[in-house]
Motif scaffolding. Structure first.
Motif, PDB file in Angstrom:
ATOM      1  N   VAL A 195       0.933  -1.215   0.045  1.00 45.76           N
ATOM      2  CA  VAL A 195      -0.022  -0.004  -0.023  1.00 45.76           C
ATOM      3  C   VAL A 195       0.993   1.116   0.026  1.00 45.76           C
ATOM      4  CG1 VAL A 195      -1.700   1.333   1.429  1.00 45.76           C
ATOM      5  CG2 VAL A 195      -1.913  -0.993   0.931  1.00 45.76           C
ATOM      6  N   THR A 196       1.964   1.212   0.824  1.00 45.97           N
ATOM      7  CA  THR A 196       2.552   2.482   0.752  1.00 45.97           C
ATOM      8  C   THR A 196       3.572   2.731  -0.323  1.00 45.97           C
ATOM      9  OG1 THR A 196       4.393   1.309   1.825  1.00 45.97           O
ATOM     10  CG2 THR A 196       2.930   2.552   3.453  1.00 45.97           C
ATOM     11  N   GLU A 197       3.771   1.703  -1.133  1.00 46.62           N
ATOM     12  CA  GLU A 197       4.561   1.819  -2.360  1.00 46.62           C
ATOM     13  C   GLU A 197       3.466   2.265  -3.519  1.00 46.62           C
ATOM     14  OE1 GLU A 197       6.239  -1.927  -3.672  1.00 46.62           O
ATOM     15  OE2 GLU A 197       7.621  -1.668  -1.690  1.00 46.62           O
ATOM     16  N   LYS A 198       2.213   1.921  -3.643  1.00 42.84           N
ATOM     17  CA  LYS A 198       1.162   2.357  -4.178  1.00 42.84           C
ATOM     18  C   LYS A 198       0.949   3.840  -4.155  1.00 42.84           C
ATOM     19  CE  LYS A 198      -1.900  -0.315  -5.548  1.00 42.84           C
ATOM     20  NZ  LYS A 198      -3.050  -1.352  -5.682  1.00 42.84           N
ATOM     21  N   LEU A 199       0.836   4.179  -2.646  1.00 39.66           N
ATOM     22  CA  LEU A 199       0.696   5.468  -2.274  1.00 39.66           C
ATOM     23  C   LEU A 199       1.760   6.443  -2.658  1.00 39.66           C
ATOM     24  CD1 LEU A 199      -2.010   5.008   0.637  1.00 39.66           C
ATOM     25  CD2 LEU A 199      -2.375   5.853  -1.812  1.00 39.66           C
ATOM     26  N   GLY A 200       2.978   5.821  -2.620  1.00 38.64           N
ATOM     27  CA  GLY A 200       4.183   6.857  -2.689  1.00 38.64           C
ATOM     28  C   GLY A 200       4.536   7.367  -1.236  1.00 38.64           C
ATOM     29  N   ILE A 201       4.191   6.587  -0.265  1.00 38.26           N
ATOM     30  CA  ILE A 201       4.473   7.101   1.132  1.00 38.26           C
ATOM     31  C   ILE A 201       5.469   6.109   1.959  1.00 38.26           C
ATOM     32  CG2 ILE A 201       2.229   8.607   1.143  1.00 38.26           C
ATOM     33  CD1 ILE A 201       1.114   6.313   2.910  1.00 38.26           C
ATOM     34  N   GLY A 202       5.945   6.682   3.220  1.00 39.64           N
ATOM     35  CA  GLY A 202       6.633   5.985   3.915  1.00 39.64           C
ATOM     36  C   GLY A 202       5.713   4.940   4.753  1.00 39.64           C
ATOM     37  N   SER A 203       6.152   3.900   5.110  1.00 41.94           N
ATOM     38  CA  SER A 203       5.349   2.900   5.877  1.00 41.94           C
ATOM     39  C   SER A 203       5.238   3.440   7.430  1.00 41.94           C
ATOM     40  CB  SER A 203       5.780   1.398   5.847  1.00 41.94           C
ATOM     41  OG  SER A 203       7.404   1.441   6.709  1.00 41.94           O
ATOM     42  N   ALA A 204       6.030   4.223   7.741  1.00 39.66           N
ATOM     43  CA  ALA A 204       6.013   4.753   9.018  1.00 39.66           C
ATOM     44  C   ALA A 204       4.528   5.685   9.256  1.00 39.66           C
ATOM     45  CB  ALA A 204       7.203   5.729   9.474  1.00 39.66           C
ATOM     46  N   CYS A 205       4.249   6.189   8.223  1.00 44.64           N
ATOM     47  CA  CYS A 205       3.092   7.008   8.190  1.00 44.64           C
ATOM     48  C   CYS A 205       1.674   6.364   8.568  1.00 44.64           C
ATOM     49  CB  CYS A 205       2.741   7.159   6.488  1.00 44.64           C
ATOM     50  SG  CYS A 205       0.942   8.203   6.366  1.00 44.64           S
TER      51      CYS A 205
END
Length: 50
Positions: A36-46
């Motif tokens: 999911v974080t790769e798909k959204l382009g965000i860091g997993s810590a989010c």
């Protein structure tokens, strides 16, 4: 005092919902989180709370 997030609250909520939706498609929650974080382009810590 908590540090301000660089991601809007609605994006974080959306990411959490997406992980819940795709969890069964992956071997574990960590892999679902990464997808999911790769798909959204965000860091997993989010969304992992790290």
């Amino acid at each position: 005092m908590a540090r301000a997030s660089r991601y809007p609250l609605e994006l974080r909520r959306r990411a959490v919902r997406m992980v819940a939706e795709v969890r069964d498609d992956h071997p574990n929650e960590t892999v679902a989180l990464q997808a999911v974080t790769e798909k959204l382009g965000i860091g997993s810590a989010c969304i992992s709370g790290s």
